[in-house]
Enzyme design. Structure first.
Site, mmCIF file in Angstrom:
data_model
loop_
_atom_site.group_PDB
_atom_site.id
_atom_site.type_symbol
_atom_site.label_atom_id
_atom_site.label_comp_id
_atom_site.label_asym_id
_atom_site.label_seq_id
_atom_site.Cartn_x
_atom_site.Cartn_y
_atom_site.Cartn_z
ATOM 1 N N ARG A 198 0.821 -1.234 0.000
ATOM 2 C CA ARG A 198 0.000 0.000 0.000
ATOM 3 C C ARG A 198 0.848 1.275 0.000
ATOM 4 O O ARG A 198 0.465 2.278 0.612
ATOM 5 C CB ARG A 198 -0.933 0.036 1.211
ATOM 6 C CG ARG A 198 -1.930 -1.062 1.245
ATOM 7 C CD ARG A 198 -2.900 -1.004 0.073
ATOM 8 N NE ARG A 198 -3.966 -1.950 0.271
ATOM 9 C CZ ARG A 198 -3.880 -3.244 -0.078
ATOM 10 N NH1 ARG A 198 -2.798 -3.698 -0.686
ATOM 11 N NH2 ARG A 198 -4.887 -4.038 0.149
ATOM 12 N N CYS A 247 -10.912 -0.505 3.120
ATOM 13 C CA CYS A 247 -10.276 -0.785 4.409
ATOM 14 C C CYS A 247 -9.730 0.514 4.982
ATOM 15 O O CYS A 247 -9.024 1.256 4.307
ATOM 16 C CB CYS A 247 -9.151 -1.802 4.241
ATOM 17 S SG CYS A 247 -9.789 -3.475 4.049
ATOM 18 N N GLU A 318 -5.033 3.466 6.422
ATOM 19 C CA GLU A 318 -4.826 3.379 4.974
ATOM 20 C C GLU A 318 -5.468 4.597 4.310
ATOM 21 O O GLU A 318 -4.981 5.115 3.317
ATOM 22 C CB GLU A 318 -5.462 2.080 4.460
ATOM 23 C CG GLU A 318 -5.238 1.848 2.979
ATOM 24 C CD GLU A 318 -5.729 0.485 2.517
ATOM 25 O OE1 GLU A 318 -5.304 -0.547 3.071
ATOM 26 O OE2 GLU A 318 -6.559 0.458 1.591
#
Ligand code: EPU
Length: 327
Positions: A198, A247, A318
């Site tokens: 990520r 998420c 995130e």
């Protein structure tokens, strides 16, 4: 302040105008490009919360993009590029600087060349990843199907190396083209690209304009079957139709799932105002319809604190949080 992306915020805070844009800024911006002022942004994000952009512009060419970046740098006006809005939480007070979005010109995809069984696909930064996944499957191309179910557009997906447990966009990326701080459009080849979980190491002032991806020839029936399976699994395990930003936290390094940790701390279904922890997947925060950005942010704090107290694990967000609190 909670989980701002430090490099992003550095760009914002260095010069964030305390009172917003001046009259002179507004006049000059209007003369430069077809901008809009005090543009609502909530509907441009998948969470559907947050305040307006002081100035908003849809950029439809690389030249326009360079013009806008140059103006913002010269006038010390912070800018932010909003892609699909699927991984951002914009605070209720909105964004004091310029918000740009890349327009139709950047919504492209094509097979550029083929060699042996490699197929190189170029896609503009505003191209929807979901659309690209479907197209690649129909073309009998393998490589994108692992990204099934991910929202957003190529620029944003690259920026954060979007992925699933099956793979991330960085796995198939050969080149990334961007406009850099010197206002040059440059293409970074694979050996200069650094993707992590990520995360994509890239200067925050760079604006991605396109990507080149290496896919493989495969049977479209097999790919179609895989796509069906992955989407079905995703629908079963994630609240895909709810308003969320996917998420909310990254998975911690040691292989556990943030969702599982949040569920184990008993937070499933917990509400703050109109924001709620999903009962399907605890790493999703849902806007039940009337949530404010503040509700979501408070819930993020609550989750992080509770998980840390009970498990010792510090979850890293995130979702990118930007903008100002409501005055
Ligand atoms: N689990 C729970 N409770 C929950 C959620 C999950 O116990 O509330 C358990 C599941 O039962 C499973 C394990 O945790 O045993 C892993 O769950 P899942 O397969 O849903 O994967 P994840 O690690 O929670 C990651 C990505 C998702 C991606 C899925 C599927 C992150 C932060 N999340 O989730 O990506 O869709 O794998 O590939 O990496 C996103 O990044 O926005 C996102 C949704």
């Amino acid at each position: 302040m909670f989980c701002e992306d430090p490099s992003l915020i550095a760009r914002f805070l260095r010069s964030a105008p305390k009172e917003g844009l001046t009259v002179s800024d507004r006049e000059q911006l209007s003369a430069l490009l077809p901008v809009r002022f005090d543009e609502p942004l909530a509907a441009r994000t998948t969470l559907r919360v947050g305040g307006p952009a002081a100035c908003f512009v849809e950029v439809d060419s690389v030249e326009m993009l360079k013009k806008m970046i140059a103006f913002c740098c010269t006038h010390e006006i912070p800018f932010f590029v909003l892609g699909g809005g699927s991984n951002v939480l914009i605070r209720d007070g909105g964004i004091r600087g310029v918000v740009m979005t890349l327009g139709k010109t950047f919504e492209t995809h094509e097979i550029l060349r083929e060699s042996n069984d490699d197929v190189f696909v170029a896609a503009g930064a505003a191209t929807s990843l979901a659309k690209l996944v479907r197209w690649s499957v129909e073309q009998g191309l393998q490589g994108f199907v692992n990204l099934a179910g991910i929202p957003g557009v190529i620029g944003g997906n690259l920026r954060m190396n979007a992925g699933t447990r099956e793979g991330a966009i960085g796995d198939v990326t050969e080149e990334v083209t961007l406009v850099d701080r010197d206002l040059k459009e440059v293409t970074l080849t694979k050996r200069r690209l650094s993707f992590e979980y990520r995360k994509f190491q890239l200067s925050r002032s760079a604006v991605i304009t396109k990507g080149l991806f290496r896919l493989k020839r495969a049977s479209s029936d097999a790919e179609r079957e895989k796509l069906k399976e992955l989407l079905a699994k995703r629908r079963e395990t994630q609240p895909l139709t709810a308003k969320s930003c996917g998420c909310a936290f990254k998975n911690p390094p040691k292989g556990t799932s943030a969702g599982q940790l949040i569920e184990e701390t008993g937070l499933m279904g917990v509400r703050v105002g109109g924001a709620r922890v999903s009962d399907i997947h605890a790493n999703f925060i849902i806007n039940e319809g009337n949530a404010t950005a503040r509700d979501v942010e408070v819930l993020l704090h609550l989750i992080r604190d509770r998980v840390q107290q009970q498990t010792g694990v510090v979850l890293e967000p995130e979702v990118i949080i930007i903008g100002e609190e409501r005055a």
